[in-house]
Scaffold this motif. Structure first.
Motif, mmCIF file in Angstrom:
data_model
loop_
_atom_site.group_PDB
_atom_site.id
_atom_site.type_symbol
_atom_site.label_atom_id
_atom_site.label_comp_id
_atom_site.label_asym_id
_atom_site.label_seq_id
_atom_site.Cartn_x
_atom_site.Cartn_y
_atom_site.Cartn_z
ATOM 1 N N UNK A 246 -7.448 13.268 -14.080
ATOM 2 C CA UNK A 246 -7.225 14.053 -11.694
ATOM 3 C C UNK A 246 -6.334 14.088 -11.972
ATOM 4 N N UNK A 247 -5.493 15.334 -10.900
ATOM 5 C CA UNK A 247 -4.474 15.010 -10.978
ATOM 6 C C UNK A 247 -4.419 15.417 -9.344
ATOM 7 N N UNK A 248 -3.821 14.246 -8.546
ATOM 8 C CA UNK A 248 -3.512 14.277 -7.412
ATOM 9 C C UNK A 248 -2.289 14.885 -7.081
ATOM 10 N N UNK A 249 -1.015 15.187 -7.465
ATOM 11 C CA UNK A 249 -0.088 15.728 -7.149
ATOM 12 C C UNK A 249 -0.219 17.124 -6.490
ATOM 13 N N UNK A 250 0.624 17.416 -4.769
ATOM 14 C CA UNK A 250 -0.029 18.753 -4.560
ATOM 15 C C UNK A 250 -0.943 19.024 -3.749
ATOM 16 N N UNK A 251 -1.846 17.760 -4.535
ATOM 17 C CA UNK A 251 -3.788 18.294 -3.662
ATOM 18 C C UNK A 251 -3.839 17.475 -2.565
ATOM 19 N N UNK B 150 1.050 -0.845 0.378
ATOM 20 C CA UNK B 150 0.264 -0.110 0.123
ATOM 21 C C UNK B 150 0.670 1.326 0.267
ATOM 22 N N UNK B 151 1.835 1.339 0.500
ATOM 23 C CA UNK B 151 2.682 2.482 0.815
ATOM 24 C C UNK B 151 3.483 2.856 -0.845
ATOM 25 N N UNK B 152 3.199 1.685 -2.105
ATOM 26 C CA UNK B 152 3.688 1.821 -3.114
ATOM 27 C C UNK B 152 2.369 2.851 -3.889
ATOM 28 N N UNK B 153 1.526 1.594 -3.495
ATOM 29 C CA UNK B 153 0.753 2.359 -4.399
ATOM 30 C C UNK B 153 0.093 4.125 -4.194
ATOM 31 N N UNK B 154 0.189 4.137 -3.063
ATOM 32 C CA UNK B 154 -0.362 5.909 -2.144
ATOM 33 C C UNK B 154 0.703 6.681 -2.788
ATOM 34 N N UNK B 155 2.033 6.283 -2.969
ATOM 35 C CA UNK B 155 3.170 7.197 -3.123
ATOM 36 C C UNK B 155 2.494 7.109 -4.551
ATOM 37 N N UNK B 156 2.313 6.798 -5.478
ATOM 38 C CA UNK B 156 2.233 6.458 -6.855
ATOM 39 C C UNK B 156 0.873 6.714 -7.468
ATOM 40 N N UNK B 157 -0.351 7.041 -6.748
ATOM 41 C CA UNK B 157 -1.234 7.701 -6.415
ATOM 42 C C UNK B 157 -0.922 9.329 -6.085
ATOM 43 N N UNK B 158 0.033 10.057 -5.090
ATOM 44 C CA UNK B 158 0.091 11.253 -5.011
ATOM 45 C C UNK B 158 0.478 11.838 -5.727
ATOM 46 N N UNK B 159 1.131 11.327 -6.720
ATOM 47 C CA UNK B 159 2.231 12.139 -7.385
ATOM 48 C C UNK B 159 1.478 11.825 -9.416
ATOM 49 N N UNK B 160 -0.172 11.432 -8.746
ATOM 50 C CA UNK B 160 -0.471 11.449 -10.461
ATOM 51 C C UNK B 160 -0.132 12.676 -10.942
ATOM 52 N N UNK B 161 -1.078 13.171 -12.614
ATOM 53 C CA UNK B 161 -1.021 14.621 -12.940
ATOM 54 C C UNK B 161 -1.620 14.223 -14.096
ATOM 55 N N UNK C 92 -5.634 14.796 -0.472
ATOM 56 C CA UNK C 92 -6.430 13.317 -0.893
ATOM 57 C C UNK C 92 -7.536 14.044 -1.657
ATOM 58 N N UNK C 93 -7.976 14.381 -2.564
ATOM 59 C CA UNK C 93 -8.822 14.690 -3.592
ATOM 60 C C UNK C 93 -8.051 15.540 -4.430
ATOM 61 N N UNK C 94 -8.381 14.982 -5.856
ATOM 62 C CA UNK C 94 -8.103 15.559 -7.162
ATOM 63 C C UNK C 94 -8.318 16.808 -7.572
ATOM 64 N N UNK C 95 -7.460 17.424 -8.280
ATOM 65 C CA UNK C 95 -8.646 18.281 -9.388
ATOM 66 C C UNK C 95 -8.939 17.431 -10.307
ATOM 67 N N UNK C 96 -10.553 18.134 -10.503
ATOM 68 C CA UNK C 96 -10.993 17.211 -11.919
ATOM 69 C C UNK C 96 -11.978 17.691 -12.474
ATOM 70 N N UNK C 97 -12.506 17.205 -13.459
ATOM 71 C CA UNK C 97 -13.597 18.274 -14.529
ATOM 72 C C UNK C 97 -14.316 17.965 -14.423
ATOM 73 N N UNK C 98 -15.894 18.545 -13.871
ATOM 74 C CA UNK C 98 -16.901 18.903 -13.270
ATOM 75 C C UNK C 98 -18.114 19.451 -14.535
#
Length: 394
Positions: free
Chosen positions: A353-358, A333-344, A360-366
């Motif tokens: 979706x962009x998680x990097x720098x944001x 889970x540590x590897x999975x979480x690290x990968x998700x946290x760096x997604x752009x 738990x909750x990503x920047x999204x199109x609504x």
């Protein structure tokens, strides 16, 4: 068989470099996933569609031989009974039984109560809860596939001003849940920044059956507001709409994605003039990413059934877990979480979706839709810049 490590991978259009891991993926591995969600009581109406979608994704992955043809998913499901204390007990039990990923209830109290248990154990957890800033309480291992209510409510303000041409707004708030308590403040700050004016505000209690005082307050205003904004949800929202319309109030009523439900659309013409946010783009069902999901949904819910936000988000959460395992070559889970946290600009199939720098909750199109005679009509799309998202109320 082991996945290649440190190899460049492209998952859903996202290029990533696999990181070093502590638990490599080997042929015949089983990855345990805990699912403590509400099967009964008031949260079941929200949790069950999400859980059903997640299980559709799990079944698709397992039918194909598992993640990467090697990692089968085993899901442990139990009923939280819509109780935060039960969520805590089940979270601990499932982690003790080896769960590496948790798909937990969307209930705000459940997330606050049980989320920190996942982070303390360094177990990745997903929730459909949208209350902004919950990770300040739960820690970094609890995530969503959609935006926080601060981002969504601010996007609603942009849609109201630009899409509806609204100049005035009335706010309806409930202090009983952070989702309903803070969303109006997020909306107001963004709406006023767009030049709009808040001309009134009222409060209600969850599970309230009578909105006569609210209706009278709106009717007593010098002029009807262009839009009524509220994050009320079932069973309150349909009652509010019926009573407002019966009183002759014709304002647009703008809500969140929690009212993107069959109940609202079953109201038919009584819900005309209701608008809500959704993560589902208009052409979703024709996209390649939904090829496998559409027939499964129709088999479960009937021929002609369309994709709903809850089921689709659950399904795509399973696909995000798959992509994280493929990209890292790990089930840690540590590897999975690290990968998700760096997604752009990770393409879920619904949108980037962009998680990097944001957090738990990503920047999204609504997207924003209008309910017209029981059907949805798309009216606009909003994607904010990160600096347009109001700070979360802690």
């Amino acid at each position: 068989m082991k996945f290649m490590k440190n190899a460049a991978l492209t998952i859903f259009g996202v290029s990533a470099i696999a990181i070093s891991t502590t638990e490599t993926v080997a042929f015949g591995d089983t990855m345990k996933i805990g699912m403590p969600v509400a099967q009964t009581e008031f949260m079941a109406v929200f949790d069950q569609p999400f859980a059903a979608g997640f299980m559709m994704g799990v079944e698709e992955i397992n039918a194909g031989g598992g993640i990467g043809g090697s990692v089968m998913l085993e899901v442990m499901q139990q009923d939280t009974r819509s109780e935060a204390a039960q969520s805590m007990l089940l979270m601990e039990e499932m982690i003790d039984n080896g769960a590496k990923v948790i798909f937990m209830s969307a209930g705000t109290s459940d997330v606050y109560a049980a989320g920190s248990i996942a982070s303390q154990a360094e177990v990745l957890a997903f929730t459909a809860a949208t209350v902004a800033g919950f990770d300040s309480v739960t820690g970094e291992y609890v995530r969503t596939l959609g935006p926080g209510d601060n981002q969504a409510a601010a996007a609603g303000a942009h849609f109201a001003a630009d899409g509806l041409g609204a100049k005035t707004a009335f706010l309806l708030t409930s202090p009983d849940d952070p989702y309903t308590a803070h969303s109006t403040g997020y909306f107001a700050s963004a709406f006023e920044a767009k030049g709009g004016e808040i001309i009134g505000e009222a409060s209600f209690n969850l599970f309230q059956q009578e909105f006569g005082n609210v209706v009278q307050q709106i009717r007593s205003l010098p002029s009807e507001p262009d839009v009524i904004f509220t994050y009320a949800f079932e069973p309150d929202f349909p009652i509010l709409v019926r009573q407002a319309r019966a009183a002759g109030i014709n304002s647009a009523i703008l809500g969140g994605d929690a009212i993107d439900s069959p109940t609202i659309y079953a109201m038919g013409a009584a819900a005309n003039g209701v608008y809500h946010m959704t993560l589902l783009p208009e052409d979703l069902e024709s996209r390649d990413s939904m090829t496998n999901l559409v027939p499964v949904v129709q088999a479960a819910y009937g021929e002609g059934a369309g994709l709903d936000a809850f089921t689709t988000s659950g399904y795509l959460t399973a696909m995000l877990v798959r992509d994280a395992v493929l990209a890292t070559g790990s089930t840690d889970p540590r590897d999975l979480n690290a990968w998700i946290s760096d997604l752009e600009d990770y393409d879920t199939g619904m949108g980037p979706l962009t998680y990097k720098g944001l957090g738990a909750q990503p920047l999204a199109t609504m997207h924003f839709v209008e309910v017209v005679d029981g059907a949805r009509e798309y009216r606009g799309t909003v994607r904010l810049d990160a600096d347009q998202i109001p700070a979360a109320v802690q």
